[in-house]
Design a protein around this motif. Sequence first.
Motif, PDB file in Angstrom:
ATOM      1  N   LEU A  12      75.638  39.122  46.282  1.00 43.84           N
ATOM      2  CA  LEU A  12      76.885  39.875  46.344  1.00 43.84           C
ATOM      3  C   LEU A  12      76.717  41.152  47.180  1.00 43.84           C
ATOM      4  N   ARG A  13      76.438  40.939  48.425  1.00 45.13           N
ATOM      5  CA  ARG A  13      76.425  42.006  49.416  1.00 45.13           C
ATOM      6  C   ARG A  13      76.657  41.357  50.777  1.00 45.13           C
ATOM      7  N   ASN A  14      77.061  42.151  51.712  1.00 47.30           N
ATOM      8  CA  ASN A  14      77.345  41.629  53.046  1.00 47.30           C
ATOM      9  C   ASN A  14      76.029  41.418  53.787  1.00 47.30           C
ATOM     10  N   THR A  15      75.605  40.174  53.860  1.00 44.52           N
ATOM     11  CA  THR A  15      74.348  39.831  54.520  1.00 44.52           C
ATOM     12  C   THR A  15      74.550  39.415  55.978  1.00 44.52           C
ATOM     13  N   GLY A  16      75.815  39.309  56.382  1.00 42.88           N
ATOM     14  CA  GLY A  16      76.116  38.829  57.729  1.00 42.88           C
ATOM     15  C   GLY A  16      76.348  37.339  57.787  1.00 42.88           C
ATOM     16  N   SER A  17      75.945  36.616  56.747  1.00 37.89           N
ATOM     17  CA  SER A  17      76.233  35.187  56.683  1.00 37.89           C
ATOM     18  C   SER A  17      77.655  34.993  56.163  1.00 37.89           C
ATOM     19  N   ILE A  18      78.198  33.818  56.398  1.00 34.67           N
ATOM     20  CA  ILE A  18      79.587  33.545  56.058  1.00 34.67           C
ATOM     21  C   ILE A  18      79.647  32.666  54.818  1.00 34.67           C
ATOM     22  N   HIS A 184      88.754  40.927  57.979  1.00 27.24           N
ATOM     23  CA  HIS A 184      87.385  40.782  57.462  1.00 27.24           C
ATOM     24  C   HIS A 184      87.312  39.678  56.422  1.00 27.24           C
ATOM     25  N   GLY A 185      86.103  39.167  56.242  1.00 24.85           N
ATOM     26  CA  GLY A 185      85.872  38.258  55.139  1.00 24.85           C
ATOM     27  C   GLY A 185      86.130  38.958  53.815  1.00 24.85           C
ATOM     28  N   ILE A 186      86.543  38.174  52.823  1.00 26.88           N
ATOM     29  CA  ILE A 186      86.861  38.716  51.503  1.00 26.88           C
ATOM     30  C   ILE A 186      86.675  37.590  50.498  1.00 26.88           C
ATOM     31  N   GLY A 187      86.734  37.906  49.241  1.00 31.04           N
ATOM     32  CA  GLY A 187      86.547  36.922  48.176  1.00 31.04           C
ATOM     33  C   GLY A 187      85.905  37.598  46.998  1.00 31.04           C
ATOM     34  N   ARG A 188      84.581  37.461  46.883  1.00 33.65           N
ATOM     35  CA  ARG A 188      83.819  38.171  45.862  1.00 33.65           C
ATOM     36  C   ARG A 188      83.424  39.572  46.313  1.00 33.65           C
ATOM     37  N   LEU A 189      83.581  39.863  47.600  1.00 30.13           N
ATOM     38  CA  LEU A 189      83.342  41.188  48.158  1.00 30.13           C
ATOM     39  C   LEU A 189      84.622  41.694  48.807  1.00 30.13           C
ATOM     40  N   PHE A 190      84.781  43.015  48.812  1.00 33.05           N
ATOM     41  CA  PHE A 190      85.946  43.635  49.450  1.00 33.05           C
ATOM     42  C   PHE A 190      85.897  43.404  50.958  1.00 33.05           C
ATOM     43  N   HIS A 191      84.761  43.703  51.562  1.00 33.80           N
ATOM     44  CA  HIS A 191      84.594  43.526  53.011  1.00 33.80           C
ATOM     45  C   HIS A 191      83.337  42.710  53.267  1.00 33.80           C
TER      46      HIS A 191
END
Length: 283
Positions: A12-18, A184-191
Amino acid sequence: MTVYLEAEANPLRNTGSIRLYDAEAFEGMRRVSRLSATVLDQLADIVKPGVTTNEIDRFVFEFTRDNGALPAQLNYRGYTKNVCTSINHVVCHGIPNDKPLREGDIVNIDVTLILDGYYGDTSRMYPVGPIKRAAERLCEITYRSLLIGIDAVKPGGHVGDIGAAIQAYAEGERCSVVRDFCGHGIGRLFHDAPNILHYGRRGEGVEIRPGMIFTIEPMINLGRPHVKVLADGWTAVTRDRSLSAQYEHTVGVTETGCEVFTLSRNGQDMPGFPPSAWAPAVA
């Protein structure tokens, strides 16, 4: 190289993967997005001359609390309010305050709620009483830009297709597309990844695959695209003080196109404006 992972396998962090979300996650996104859309529906009766953006902010907080959700903006990177309210030449991230709205203003209200660990992000423009035709036209162009971008979401396509479609339409209407901010991507993370630019070239950017969830949120200016951020560190305004508008939806990619999670439940995706032939039907 772009990495795609099942959402639950990704930290649950932005790792750069989709992240690619499953049917259960799509249902979670429907629930939170329905709530986010509902609060914007209710604001249609509240936004009027004399109302302050702080009053709008309090309404959203109380609605969110009463429905068992949380406002994602509150305390995000030090932000002290529950929504963003961007008036006239403010492009985005306007901070609510005690200044009353005036007749002729246009205001974007950007809401993100958290429910059961999922984020629902959406925004709409609201006219404050009668507005000038130039402001009305800008809002119409911006909303149509959003819908054109959504229509470009196809499995096997690329995120550049979205930006290219928006840019071609908006610039064809003699408006400009803001470059400094993006969806931006979203779902379990805001950004999250990927970034969704609102300009670009077809065929560029990451491939669009079923299970992706992201926002599309074009900011369109009547004047030039350049912006600056004020001393508060949040409020972005047009450098030439021309009017700016924004609409935003959260979408999930399906096998055949996409599902728009944040559609109004009562047809108020353009509250206060005449019915638009561009408005998609609610499933």
